[in-house]
Enzyme design. Structure first.
Site, PDB file in Angstrom:
ATOM      1  CG  ASP A   1      42.117  49.067  50.035  1.00 40.50           C
ATOM      2  OD1 ASP A   1      42.650  47.986  50.328  1.00 40.50           O
ATOM      3  OD2 ASP A   1      41.827  49.391  48.868  1.00 40.50           O
TER       4      ASP A   1
ATOM      5  CG  ASP B   1      42.130  44.467  44.225  1.00 37.73           C
ATOM      6  OD1 ASP B   1      41.086  44.764  44.838  1.00 37.73           O
ATOM      7  OD2 ASP B   1      43.220  45.027  44.424  1.00 37.73           O
TER       8      ASP B   1
HETATM    9  C1  GLA Z   1      42.906  48.363  46.344  1.00 38.18           C
HETATM   10  C2  GLA Z   1      41.510  47.789  46.434  1.00 38.18           C
HETATM   11  C3  GLA Z   1      40.731  48.157  45.206  1.00 38.18           C
HETATM   12  C4  GLA Z   1      40.681  49.654  45.087  1.00 38.18           C
HETATM   13  C5  GLA Z   1      42.079  50.234  45.084  1.00 38.18           C
HETATM   14  C6  GLA Z   1      42.065  51.744  45.166  1.00 38.18           C
HETATM   15  O1  GLA Z   1      43.628  47.756  45.346  1.00 38.18           O
HETATM   16  O2  GLA Z   1      41.550  46.410  46.625  1.00 38.18           O
HETATM   17  O3  GLA Z   1      39.433  47.617  45.258  1.00 38.18           O
HETATM   18  O4  GLA Z   1      39.934  50.187  46.150  1.00 38.18           O
HETATM   19  O5  GLA Z   1      42.850  49.755  46.160  1.00 38.18           O
HETATM   20  O6  GLA Z   1      43.316  52.281  45.149  1.00 38.18           O
END
Ligand code: GLA
Length: 708
Positions: free
Chosen positions: A442, A506
């Site tokens: 990420d 997300d």
């Molecule tokens: C980001 C990612 C999510 C998740 C969060 C965890 O927002 O896009 O899918 O993994 O971080 O903190």
């Protein structure tokens, strides 16, 4: 000397280049079956009155010194000198479909190496420039761009805007005078401006019109431009965007642009994206093993930071029962990570949460026959972390300025060798001591004032990110990586050289996902697009959707589930089982076939599908996104099948279609083909089609076609 004419050719696309005095693309478009080099005589331009007395070729470097008044391809200087280079070809190497042109400006002490490769299988043209400083004194490069000509009939741009939880939103701009400029300065490919765009004949659609599309394979800042010159000629230009002083070339040093990928079609966007997909599948994607893309269960929207190994094992058991093939523990497993305000950088297992280590959970997952994956965000550091307390100077930023946080975190300076080594060591620890098959990598904030030792370093930071990932891939070639950046903030072909999946967004709201995934599908095939069935009430939007709409929307990607399966009721569970099984049965087709997006007169009826490479099968998803304007939805015409073959049409999945005698809902009677077996020809389906039922908004149906 007669100028050398080089033709790169493929079944779909040809590129014709005049190599002298410097390279100029004379033609880039559909394959020409009868081209002769002397044909280019017809292209010799008039020299109009009222401007320069010479012709001004639009070369690959768009040099201003040739009398072009638009944006030049090379901008730089040597302490104020050598700032307007004009290149002359010195060497041409043409082999198969690859063309390498060396060009010099001895006066400015610069050489330009231009590589063009036309992929015969897909028709995708790949290009880059490398600028070499041949003088002993330093040369500062402000800009280095690739330029591609467009015909005058290219009158409309389709680019993408976006934001967090709303990536890949297409928008259109008329191209008449001036141009369209897109600049991304966010430090990653970005949600806001995907580094790609199309230009085409006015009103081009999925199945109609001429289109030219480009994508810059680069995960840092970029600039894309579609321009109409005042003389009417049009062009596309693409470059990595450099910050002041970022590119300094010592004597003998060189700088390369990222690779630019370009494709063209005369039958609309479908053919364009099919070329990009073919290219990606054959040249960019490297899966460690040839196997179906495993269905995921990701814990994030199920438990967030609340990690209890016993409970996670229950989730895993439940997941295996649903047909899940890879179980992923998301954020929250490392020391001090109880919320999103602390601990990034401290890549040590949280022994309070996992007193027996990760091994029991991993073993449990493996015993259930699933792969195991875990989340990391290596490039980041929270001010509230042991790492920051020990090394506040490891933060990426400009000394003397207050760096803002983003999601309560800073970025690490990857150009600092100590930082790089620390991250490599920690990731190495994670991967060598645990049986991990997959990493969700990420990157959750934008980059402000990126600097190494005070000097702008965004390009170098991006390159170090690639190097870190490459080093890990070399050490752990069996591990798959997902590129995530708060969802779809880092999606491009260069990062795809080193990862295997993208977290598209997300936002697991099926309605929003329909648009996001459609936008992403212009450049990326379904097997790299992470798409999950989320909670019934979406955590990003609070909208509620049936399991049917969520299941069918997640079907056309690399599928997963993201919720707590232990807490779900029977209806939902049955739905997960159903859509996971449906996905698995269609997966070989979805992950190898030609993606189609079908034009429909009603913009709220969104139709997409996949046709098998041999055209013997297809699957079509009809989604009703909003209330249609008309009572009758019209016919669904399905392109891409064999006209002379007959197909059996089956309903693979429909919402509970209500057809009441008394009125009050959508239909009194279903279209006849939905109630009895129906076989028709590919020609009939393409030209005439199927009468659609009246669907409720935010519902979808899935149609299968099988050649008899
Ligand atoms: C980001 C990612 C999510 C998740 C969060 C965890 O927002 O896009 O899918 O993994 O971080 O903190």
């Amino acid at each position: 000397m007669e100028p050398t004419i080089v033709r790169l050719t493929s079944p779909t696309t040809d590129v014709i280049v005049r190599c002298q005095p410097f390279a100029e693309i004379l033609y880039w478009g559909p394959h020409l079956s009868r081209f002769m080099p002397e044909d280019i005589l017809t292209l010799s331009r008039a020299v109009p009155n009222g401007r320069l007395d010479v012709d001004t070729p639009l070369t690959l470097a768009a040099e201003s010194g040739r009398g072009l008044f638009g944006s030049p391809g090379v901008e730089g200087h040597r302490d104020g000198y050598d700032w307007s280079p004009v290149f002359t070809t010195s060497e041409i190497t043409h082999q198969d479909n690859q063309l390498l042109i060396l060009a010099e400006d001895p006066q400015a002490g610069l050489q330009l190496r231009s590589e063009l490769q036309l992929d015969s299988a897909s028709g995708v043209l790949k290009m880059r420039h490398t600028l070499i400083n041949h003088h002993a004194a330093r040369y500062w490069v402000n800009r280095l761009a690739l330029t591609l000509p467009l015909p005058e009939r290219a009158g409309e741009v389709m680019a993408f805007h976006g934001r967090w939880i709303r990536e890949f939103q297409p928008h259109r701009v008329t191209l008449e005078h001036g141009g369209y400029l897109q600049e991304n300065r966010r430090g990653r490919s970005s949600h806001e401006y995907f580094p790609g765009m199309m230009v085409g004949s006015r009103g081009f659609s999925e199945q109609q019109g001429e289109v030219w599309g480009i994508h810059l394979g680069w995960s840092g800042n970029h600039r894309l431009r579609a321009d109409v010159k005042t003389d009417g000629r049009r062009l596309l230009q693409a470059e990595a965007l450099y910050l002041p002083g970022e590119q300094e070339l010592e004597g003998g040093a060189s700088l390369s642009t990222p690779w630019l990928y370009a494709a063209s079609s005369r039958t609309g966007l479908n053919a364009l994206s099919q070329q990009f997909h073919r290219y990606v599948r054959q040249n960019i994607l490297h899966f460690p093993e040839h196997k179906p893309r495993p269905v995921h269960l990701n814990t994030w929207e199920g438990i967030y930071f609340d990690h209890q190994p016993e409970y996670i094992m229950q989730m895993a058991t439940k997941s295996a029962g649903l047909g899940v093939e890879r179980f992923i523990i998301d954020d929250g497993w490392f020391r001090g990570r109880d919320h999103d305000r602390a601990a990034l950088g401290d890549w040590y297992l949280d022994e309070k949460k996992y007193p027996n280590g990760l091994a029991p959970v991993i073993e449990h997952v493996k015993q259930l026959g699933m792969e195991f994956g875990i989340w990391v965000e290596p490039e980041m550091i929270n001010p509230d972390s042991d790492l920051f307390r020990a090394h506040p100077d490891w933060v990426l930023g400009l000394p003397g300025y207050q760096q803002p946080t983003g999601r309560f975190q800073y970025v690490l300076d990857l150009c600092n060798p100590q930082v790089f080594e620390y991250l490599l060591e920690r990731m190495n620890w994670l991967l060598s001591n645990h049986d991990i098959d997959y990493i969700k990598w990420d990157m959750n904030r934008e980059i402000v004032q990126p600097a190494h030792l005070g000097r702008a370093s965004l390009t170098a930071q991006t390159e170090q990110f690639y190097r870190l990932l490459d080093s890990l891939r070399e050490r752990f070639p069996q591990v798959e990586f997902e590129s995530c950046a708060s969802g779809g903030g880092r999606i491009d072909y260069e990062v795809l050289q080193r990862c295997h999946r993208f977290w598209a967004s997300d936002n697991n709201d099926a309605l929003e996902r329909q648009t996001i995934q459609r936008g992403m599908s212009y450049f990326f095939p379904p097997e790299v697009m992470g798409s999950h069935i989320g909670n019934r009430q979406c955590h990003a939007t609070e909208r509620q959707h049936s399991i049917g709409f969520r299941g069918l929307t997640a079907l056309f990607g690399h599928m997963g589930i993201e919720l707590d399966p232990v807490k779900e009721g029977d209806t939902e569970q049955l739905g997960f089982v159903r859509y996971v099984a449906l996905h698995k049965s269609l997966r070989p087709l979805l992950h190898s076939g030609d993606v189609i997006r079908i034009d429909h007169h009603n913009p709220s009826t969104q139709i997409n599908g996949v046709v098998a490479p041999g055209q013997e099968r297809a699957v079509i998803l009809v989604s009703q996104l909003a209330m249609p304007d008309h009572q009758l939805p019209g016919n669904l015409r399905i392109p891409g099948l064999r006209p002379d073959a007959r197909y059996r049409i089956t309903l693979l999945d429909t919402p509970p279609l209500i057809h009441q005698q008394q009125g009050g809902h959508t239909m009194r009677q279903l279209p006849a083909w939905m109630k009895q077996p129906c076989d028709v020809s590919g020609e009939w389906l393409a030209q005439v089609g199927l009468a659609l039922p009246v669907l409720d908004p935010e519902s979808a149906m899935l149609i299968g076609l099988e050649q008899l």
